[in-house]
Design a protein around this motif. Structure first.
Motif, short mmCIF file in Angstrom:
data_model
loop_
_atom_site.label_atom_id
_atom_site.label_comp_id
_atom_site.label_asym_id
_atom_site.label_seq_id
_atom_site.Cartn_x
_atom_site.Cartn_y
_atom_site.Cartn_z
N GLN A 54 0.63 -1.12 -0.11
CA GLN A 54 -0.09 0.13 -0.06
C GLN A 54 0.79 1.25 0.09
N ALA A 55 1.84 1.24 0.85
CA ALA A 55 2.66 2.37 0.92
C ALA A 55 3.51 2.41 -0.41
N VAL A 56 4.04 1.51 -1.12
CA VAL A 56 4.52 1.75 -2.43
C VAL A 56 3.81 2.03 -3.59
N LYS A 57 2.49 1.64 -3.46
CA LYS A 57 1.39 2.22 -4.41
C LYS A 57 1.37 3.61 -4.16
N TRP A 58 1.15 4.08 -3.01
CA TRP A 58 0.87 5.35 -2.76
C TRP A 58 2.29 6.26 -3.02
N LEU A 59 3.57 6.05 -2.89
CA LEU A 59 4.58 6.54 -3.53
C LEU A 59 4.57 6.67 -4.88
N LYS A 60 3.99 5.54 -5.61
CA LYS A 60 4.20 5.73 -7.10
C LYS A 60 3.00 6.83 -7.69
#
Length: 202
Positions: A54-60
């Motif tokens: 979820q964090a990586v998706k948000w960073l993207k």
């Protein structure tokens, strides 16, 4: 045995504030000195992966193909993973364009942290009506706390399954011997979950 919640493992891995990591590392050291086994369940591991994804998706979603800005001097409500991403990008070996590599880095921190812990696959039965009632009651407590971050159904499910499993194990062990021989505990930094567990499983 101490069963660790995901928030405790994130702190041990240094993904949730350096000061918190130092504090929880002292706890881990004391457990090792006393011979206390540190464990995590399959549900907890799934949650660790889910939070990272979820964090990586948000960073993207906020990347915009540019070097991330260090906002630590301006943002009161800092995001620990974002700050880690900023620091990670500063290394000449890393690129802000390769967020997948940053995900790999986070996973390596988690996996090295749990390498010496015991993985437990939960097996206790959980009646469907009891499960849904527990999720609803935990949600009610968290909803009534204005300072608590948003929580998903899957996160609530993970919490109640972990507490139920440890309670199930303790009940089985109690049937084998003295009530004073209880050796299994669930360790979390979530005060709402602690309150709910005390109300429902004490």
């Amino acid at each position: 045995r101490f069963f660790l919640d995901a928030n405790i493992i994130f702190r041990l891995a240094g993904i949730n504030n350096d000061d918190r990591q130092e504090t929880i590392k002292s706890f881990e050291k004391k457990c090792n000195e006393l011979g206390i086994r540190l464990c995590y369940t399959d549900s907890t591991y799934d949650e660790l992966l889910r939070v990272i994804d979820q964090a990586v998706k948000w960073l993207k979603s906020i990347n915009n193909n540019t070097m991330p800005l260090d906002l630590r001097n301006y943002d009161v409500e800092q995001n620990d993973i974002y700050n880690m991403y900023v620091d990670w990008c500063k290394s000449p070996l890393n690129s802000y364009r390769e967020i997948v590599d940053f995900r790999t880095y986070l996973l390596s921190l988690i996996n090295s942290t749990i390498a010496n812990m015991e993985y437990i696959k939960t097996t206790c039965n959980y009646a469907e009506d009891k499960l849904e009632a527990d999720i609803a009651s935990l949600k009610s407590i968290k909803d009534n706390n204005p300072f608590h971050k948003k929580h998903s159904h899957i996160a609530l499910l993970t919490d109640v399954k972990n507490v139920h499993y440890v309670d199930c194990v303790r009940s089985k062990n109690a049937n084998k011997g003295s009530i004073f021989s209880t050796n299994d505990y669930f360790i979390t930094a979530d005060h709402n979950l602690i309150q709910w567990a005390q109300n429902n499983y004490s």
